[in-house]
Design a protein around this motif. Structure first.
Motif, mmCIF file in Angstrom:
data_model
loop_
_atom_site.group_PDB
_atom_site.id
_atom_site.type_symbol
_atom_site.label_atom_id
_atom_site.label_comp_id
_atom_site.label_asym_id
_atom_site.label_seq_id
_atom_site.Cartn_x
_atom_site.Cartn_y
_atom_site.Cartn_z
ATOM 1 N N ASP A 21 0.876 -1.207 -0.085
ATOM 2 C CA ASP A 21 0.184 0.165 -0.114
ATOM 3 C C ASP A 21 0.836 1.040 0.050
ATOM 4 O O ASP A 21 1.567 1.538 0.951
ATOM 5 N N ALA A 22 0.811 2.166 -1.189
ATOM 6 C CA ALA A 22 1.888 3.137 -1.145
ATOM 7 C C ALA A 22 1.304 4.344 -0.540
ATOM 8 O O ALA A 22 1.968 5.540 -0.589
ATOM 9 N N ALA A 23 0.188 4.241 -0.134
ATOM 10 C CA ALA A 23 -0.426 5.552 0.754
ATOM 11 C C ALA A 23 0.433 6.309 1.726
ATOM 12 O O ALA A 23 0.870 5.412 2.684
ATOM 13 N N ASP A 24 0.659 7.529 1.693
ATOM 14 C CA ASP A 24 1.761 8.279 2.639
ATOM 15 C C ASP A 24 2.758 7.558 2.584
ATOM 16 O O ASP A 24 3.419 7.680 3.770
ATOM 17 N N LYS A 25 3.612 6.612 1.635
ATOM 18 C CA LYS A 25 4.878 6.226 1.897
ATOM 19 C C LYS A 25 6.027 7.118 1.034
ATOM 20 O O LYS A 25 5.529 7.266 -0.230
ATOM 21 N N PRO A 26 7.079 7.466 1.312
ATOM 22 C CA PRO A 26 7.987 8.094 0.624
ATOM 23 C C PRO A 26 8.153 7.232 -0.769
ATOM 24 O O PRO A 26 8.524 5.892 -0.638
ATOM 25 N N LEU A 27 8.316 7.956 -1.923
ATOM 26 C CA LEU A 27 8.510 7.242 -3.059
ATOM 27 C C LEU A 27 9.871 6.333 -3.252
ATOM 28 O O LEU A 27 9.864 5.417 -3.575
ATOM 29 N N GLY A 28 11.020 7.045 -2.768
ATOM 30 C CA GLY A 28 12.300 6.146 -2.821
ATOM 31 C C GLY A 28 12.331 5.049 -2.068
ATOM 32 O O GLY A 28 12.916 3.875 -2.668
ATOM 33 N N ARG A 29 11.721 5.176 -0.807
ATOM 34 C CA ARG A 29 11.841 3.933 0.105
ATOM 35 C C ARG A 29 10.862 2.904 -0.294
ATOM 36 O O ARG A 29 11.346 1.780 -0.243
ATOM 37 N N LEU A 30 9.705 3.277 -0.899
ATOM 38 C CA LEU A 30 8.853 2.235 -1.494
ATOM 39 C C LEU A 30 9.548 1.694 -2.836
ATOM 40 O O LEU A 30 9.465 0.411 -2.711
ATOM 41 N N ALA A 31 10.011 2.145 -3.544
ATOM 42 C CA ALA A 31 10.774 1.700 -4.763
ATOM 43 C C ALA A 31 11.828 0.836 -4.388
ATOM 44 O O ALA A 31 12.164 -0.293 -5.106
ATOM 45 N N VAL A 32 12.641 1.086 -3.374
ATOM 46 C CA VAL A 32 13.876 0.176 -2.876
ATOM 47 C C VAL A 32 13.357 -1.305 -2.598
ATOM 48 O O VAL A 32 13.792 -2.157 -2.883
ATOM 49 N N LYS A 33 12.400 -1.034 -1.632
ATOM 50 C CA LYS A 33 11.608 -2.298 -1.210
ATOM 51 C C LYS A 33 11.300 -2.969 -2.326
ATOM 52 O O LYS A 33 11.257 -4.477 -2.750
ATOM 53 N N VAL A 34 10.410 -2.532 -3.242
ATOM 54 C CA VAL A 34 9.739 -3.077 -4.485
ATOM 55 C C VAL A 34 10.857 -3.710 -5.453
ATOM 56 O O VAL A 34 10.747 -4.813 -5.919
ATOM 57 N N ALA A 35 11.791 -2.854 -5.723
ATOM 58 C CA ALA A 35 12.901 -3.364 -6.533
ATOM 59 C C ALA A 35 13.563 -4.432 -5.851
ATOM 60 O O ALA A 35 14.128 -5.636 -6.582
ATOM 61 N N ASN A 36 13.838 -4.672 -4.612
ATOM 62 C CA ASN A 36 14.465 -5.716 -4.243
ATOM 63 C C ASN A 36 13.832 -6.854 -4.267
ATOM 64 O O ASN A 36 14.105 -8.021 -4.236
ATOM 65 N N ALA A 37 12.388 -6.784 -3.990
ATOM 66 C CA ALA A 37 11.470 -7.866 -4.058
ATOM 67 C C ALA A 37 11.477 -8.615 -5.755
ATOM 68 O O ALA A 37 11.264 -9.676 -5.691
ATOM 69 N N LEU A 38 11.473 -7.361 -6.551
ATOM 70 C CA LEU A 38 11.452 -7.948 -7.956
ATOM 71 C C LEU A 38 12.777 -8.893 -8.321
ATOM 72 O O LEU A 38 12.580 -9.713 -9.097
ATOM 73 N N ARG A 39 13.795 -8.309 -7.754
ATOM 74 C CA ARG A 39 15.229 -8.996 -7.964
ATOM 75 C C ARG A 39 15.373 -10.262 -7.261
ATOM 76 O O ARG A 39 16.043 -11.178 -7.616
ATOM 77 N N GLY A 40 14.577 -10.322 -5.887
ATOM 78 C CA GLY A 40 14.853 -11.495 -5.347
ATOM 79 C C GLY A 40 15.841 -11.314 -4.260
ATOM 80 O O GLY A 40 16.248 -12.214 -3.492
ATOM 81 N N LYS A 41 16.409 -10.121 -3.990
ATOM 82 C CA LYS A 41 17.508 -9.699 -3.112
ATOM 83 C C LYS A 41 16.910 -9.974 -1.393
ATOM 84 O O LYS A 41 17.838 -10.062 -0.620
#
Length: 144
Positions: A21-41
């Motif tokens: 849920d991206a509501a009220d989450k900072p864009l950069g911090r959200l993107a880091v977690k999503v990118a790591n999950a997409l890569r499998g890190k």
């Protein structure tokens, strides 16, 4: 001598599904977690050469937070390739027209620039509102 063990390639049916849920989450911090999950890190058996990433669903993309004055000052640049074909769009206008682009652009910037980035981006599903059609996959919440 020790052997290097590589994780097995998962079937498409065995990949995990996460929801954020991206509501009220900072864009950069959200993107880091999503990118790591997409890569499998985020997995213990991560290997850069093996694609063990998960599917990620992002909801409420319209309500993502931009800190400071980024909503007015951040510019998204497009270029057609023609002379004079460069357009700059502020983040506030991009949020109104296409709020999914904010998150997609940020996550794309955090993935390695090779042929696996395109494959990983197809596993990212972004929705402006709270509804999504992936309830049958039983996504788990991803902590941010």
């Amino acid at each position: 001598m020790t052997k290097t063990t590589l994780p097995e390639l998962p079937e498409n049916n065995s990949r995990k599904w996460y929801i954020v849920d991206a509501a009220d989450k900072p864009l950069g911090r959200l993107a880091v977690k999503v990118a790591n999950a997409l890569r499998g890190k985020d997995r213990a058996d991560y290997a850069p050469s093996v694609d063990t990433g998960a599917f990620v669903i992002v909801i409420n993309a319209q309500k993502v937070a931009l800190t400071g004055k980024k909503n007015e000052q951040k510019q998204y640049v497009d270029f057609t390739g023609w002379r004079g074909g460069q357009t700059k769009t502020p983040a506030s206008v991009v949020r109104e027209r296409n709020p999914e682009r904010l998150i997609e652009h940020a996550v794309w910037g955090m993935l390695p620039k090779n042929n696996t980035a395109d494959i990983r981006m197809t596993r990212l599903k972004i929705y402006a509102g709270a509804e999504h059609p992936h309830a049958a996959q039983k996504p788990e919440p991803l902590s941010i």
